[in-house]
Every structure is written in C-alpha cells, then in structure tokens.
Design a protein around this motif. Sequence first.
Motif, mmCIF file in Angstrom:
data_model
loop_
_atom_site.group_PDB
_atom_site.id
_atom_site.type_symbol
_atom_site.label_atom_id
_atom_site.label_comp_id
_atom_site.label_asym_id
_atom_site.label_seq_id
_atom_site.Cartn_x
_atom_site.Cartn_y
_atom_site.Cartn_z
ATOM 1 N N ALA A 115 56.462 -16.947 3.741
ATOM 2 C CA ALA A 115 55.481 -16.462 3.059
ATOM 3 C C ALA A 115 55.230 -14.583 3.483
ATOM 4 O O ALA A 115 54.704 -14.062 2.649
ATOM 5 C CB ALA A 115 54.334 -17.088 2.655
ATOM 6 N N HIS A 116 55.372 -14.752 4.675
ATOM 7 C CA HIS A 116 55.047 -13.365 5.157
ATOM 8 C C HIS A 116 56.131 -12.300 5.281
ATOM 9 O O HIS A 116 55.729 -11.115 5.211
ATOM 10 C CB HIS A 116 54.583 -13.481 6.644
ATOM 11 C CG HIS A 116 53.432 -14.431 6.989
ATOM 12 N ND1 HIS A 116 52.013 -13.675 6.787
ATOM 13 C CD2 HIS A 116 53.199 -15.515 7.514
ATOM 14 C CE1 HIS A 116 51.119 -14.798 7.035
ATOM 15 N NE2 HIS A 116 51.689 -15.703 7.306
ATOM 16 N N LEU A 117 57.343 -12.647 4.922
ATOM 17 C CA LEU A 117 58.503 -11.854 5.018
ATOM 18 C C LEU A 117 58.308 -10.519 3.791
ATOM 19 O O LEU A 117 58.690 -9.625 4.086
ATOM 20 C CB LEU A 117 59.745 -12.563 5.212
ATOM 21 C CG LEU A 117 60.211 -13.171 6.512
ATOM 22 C CD1 LEU A 117 61.436 -13.700 6.145
ATOM 23 C CD2 LEU A 117 60.172 -11.935 7.508
ATOM 24 N N THR A 122 58.136 -4.956 2.763
ATOM 25 C CA THR A 122 57.911 -3.801 2.151
ATOM 26 C C THR A 122 56.892 -2.740 2.692
ATOM 27 O O THR A 122 56.784 -1.508 2.423
ATOM 28 C CB THR A 122 57.164 -4.085 0.764
ATOM 29 O OG1 THR A 122 56.233 -5.354 0.964
ATOM 30 C CG2 THR A 122 58.311 -4.787 -0.335
ATOM 31 N N ARG A 123 56.089 -3.402 4.020
ATOM 32 C CA ARG A 123 55.343 -2.460 4.470
ATOM 33 C C ARG A 123 56.175 -1.820 5.524
ATOM 34 O O ARG A 123 55.919 -0.282 5.640
ATOM 35 C CB ARG A 123 54.415 -3.329 5.488
ATOM 36 C CG ARG A 123 53.341 -2.711 6.382
ATOM 37 C CD ARG A 123 52.428 -3.475 6.903
ATOM 38 N NE ARG A 123 52.996 -3.988 8.307
ATOM 39 C CZ ARG A 123 52.788 -4.915 9.191
ATOM 40 N NH1 ARG A 123 51.697 -5.627 8.660
ATOM 41 N NH2 ARG A 123 53.440 -5.148 10.213
ATOM 42 N N LEU A 124 57.270 -2.267 5.964
ATOM 43 C CA LEU A 124 57.888 -1.378 6.874
ATOM 44 C C LEU A 124 59.125 -0.569 6.124
ATOM 45 O O LEU A 124 59.576 0.786 6.640
ATOM 46 C CB LEU A 124 58.880 -2.272 7.642
ATOM 47 C CG LEU A 124 58.299 -3.093 8.968
ATOM 48 C CD1 LEU A 124 59.308 -4.084 9.494
ATOM 49 C CD2 LEU A 124 57.656 -2.082 9.826
ATOM 50 N N ALA A 301 56.290 -7.513 13.996
ATOM 51 C CA ALA A 301 55.596 -7.738 12.845
ATOM 52 C C ALA A 301 55.732 -9.437 12.554
ATOM 53 O O ALA A 301 54.493 -9.816 12.515
ATOM 54 C CB ALA A 301 55.952 -6.994 11.753
ATOM 55 N N VAL A 302 56.761 -9.921 12.643
ATOM 56 C CA VAL A 302 56.937 -11.388 12.388
ATOM 57 C C VAL A 302 56.272 -12.068 13.452
ATOM 58 O O VAL A 302 55.638 -13.178 13.084
ATOM 59 C CB VAL A 302 58.451 -11.736 12.312
ATOM 60 C CG1 VAL A 302 58.673 -13.051 12.186
ATOM 61 C CG2 VAL A 302 59.172 -10.841 11.180
ATOM 62 N N VAL A 303 56.242 -11.860 14.779
ATOM 63 C CA VAL A 303 55.665 -12.540 15.661
ATOM 64 C C VAL A 303 54.409 -12.450 15.610
ATOM 65 O O VAL A 303 53.645 -13.623 15.685
ATOM 66 C CB VAL A 303 56.325 -12.065 17.251
ATOM 67 C CG1 VAL A 303 55.412 -12.281 18.538
ATOM 68 C CG2 VAL A 303 57.607 -12.049 17.536
ATOM 69 N N GLU A 304 53.820 -11.354 15.337
ATOM 70 C CA GLU A 304 52.228 -11.202 15.173
ATOM 71 C C GLU A 304 51.971 -12.068 14.082
ATOM 72 O O GLU A 304 50.816 -12.670 13.950
ATOM 73 C CB GLU A 304 52.059 -9.701 14.976
ATOM 74 C CG GLU A 304 50.474 -9.322 14.549
ATOM 75 C CD GLU A 304 50.185 -8.011 14.305
ATOM 76 O OE1 GLU A 304 49.028 -7.785 14.297
ATOM 77 O OE2 GLU A 304 51.009 -7.196 13.910
#
Length: 325
Positions: A115-117, A122-124, A301-304
């Motif tokens: 769900a976070h991807l 789009t942020r990056l 970002a994914v790890v965070e």
Amino acid sequence: MTEEFDVVQLDVHHLRVIRAIADTGSLSRAAIALGVTQPAVSAQLKRLENMLGYQLFDRREGSVTPTPMGDLLLRRTAALLPQLDKLLDDIEQRVCPSGPPDVVRVVAVASALVAHLPSLVTRLWPEVSEVQVVHDDHPERLLPLLAQRRAELGLVKDYPGHELEIPASVDTAVVVTEPTFVLLPEFHPLASNEIIDLSELRDESWVMMSDSSATTFTRYFAETCAQHGFSPSITHQVTSQQVALLVVRAGAIGLSQPICDPRNHGLVTRPLRGDVLPRRHILAWNRETFVAGRQAELMAAVVEAYWTEARTAPVYARYLDSREP
C-alpha cells in the motif's frame, strides 16, 4: 470462415494476448502476466476469434488449450513477437532513455508494504501520474515481468532454502528479514503466552490459503514443522484472509506476517520462539530502467515505511522492544 479477414488487423497486442494465454494456461493467469484484468483478456480473445472466424482455445474447468487453428497461429508467430518486442524496446530506450514512464507498474505479493509503494514512487518521481499495482502470491510469475520490462518495480518474498531465481536483468535488495507469527483464537490455552514454541502446536488444526499445498511457503512450513518433530494437520484451505480469520476464531491456528496485526476481537498473534520461519521482503527492478538510478533512495524509503508500520502493530512492537540490547 464467417467473413473476409484482413490480416493487417492482426497487431502485436493480439499476439501478446494469445501468447500469454498459451504460456500460462488460463485467462486469469494471462491477465496477471499482461498486467490487465481477466475480463479484458477474455474480451480481447473473443474479438480476435470473431475477427478470424475461428476458435483459438478450448476452455475447460478454468484451463485453456490451443485448438488446431490456435496452435497454427502460435507456431507461425513464435519468432515474430520477440523481434517486435526488441524493436519496441529499442525505440523506447531512444525516446525515453532514463526518465520514468507516465504510468509505473508494480507487481507484488501480499504485504502491508504494498500500500505504501504508490505514494513512495510518486514522491520520488513527481512526473509519474499513476502507479498501477498487480497482485499475485506467486513471485515466480512476477519476476519475469520485470525482466521483460512489462513492470517497473516488484515487491516479493522468499524463504531460507527456497530462495527465488532472479532473472539476469533484474536487481534486488532485501528490505527486511522478519519472523512469522502465529494467529490463535483468544480462548486458546497458549494465547496468554508472550511467545510460543512451534512444537507446542503439533496437535493443532491449521488453516492455509487455497491451493496452499503447492505453494513454496507451505513446503517451507512443513519442512520447519518436521524439524520440530511433527507434520502439520492442514484441515482448512481458504480463498481469502478474511475467511482465514473466521476459521481461526472458531479454533484453528493460522500464520501471519507480524506487521499484519488483525486487531479483531477474538484473535491474538504471537511470535514463535527461536526465530523460526523467517521470511525476506525483497524489492526488485530491471537494472536497465529508470529505477536503477535512484534505487538506493527508493530502498531507504521502503525500509522506513516498513519500520514505521511495524511500530503500529502492538505485538510486533513489543517483540522488537524485547530484542533490543
């Protein structure tokens, strides 16, 4: 034939559809491979068969096999499609050698991270207007889509002794190695324990997702149970996580990612002693795409996002705190 057929109408999209159906053996799996819906594949096949005036596949009990005309078309076009794909890839690399496409495609297995991807992508890459996510619990069907550049990002899982076979053009990074938790009804005698030994569950009835007997995880689970001196009794196979929760509430035992805390009345999750059944969450991408230039930033970002999510799952948070020096 019912009408005159203009061969010019047969385009590369038609070839991809019939190739995917033949390779996967079903319309639903072809849809996953193509990154579209099953009704869309069915409609494309019907239009093509109407156009040709021939049936291309026999459909029986959820599977499909080519008819003689379908087999003829597949054999005659077998060498053509790879050449067309290579041509389109060459054109794409010249038109857009480094920037992201307008629509980014993500392929993923079930995980709270999925769900976070979209927001992370789009942020990056603000120039991305849409992120489409295709789910499939069989990562071996997802990684080839990255190799074929039919998806830009993948989020998959594997297990010790059952590592994934990574295509040559795909790079990966391990987001996290996490434990597996057990899911119990709150009235179970072990529900009051902070941690449970797997061997204490030897006489329990287990619930797994449908056709789980053929999945990598279930083989991994059975091997781990054997190391603890028993063979699990998988008495329930279900089609959704919601059904699995109902079965556990009635008395069975399930397995859960620790980050996925159901928070349902009547259920508890507990860690297993000894870090048994660890799993790896893996981010994957094609090294020749735009992702390669900023994969380190995306990975961070994914790890965070994972650890932020983990701290919101109470049982997992307590487990993590107990392991801190």
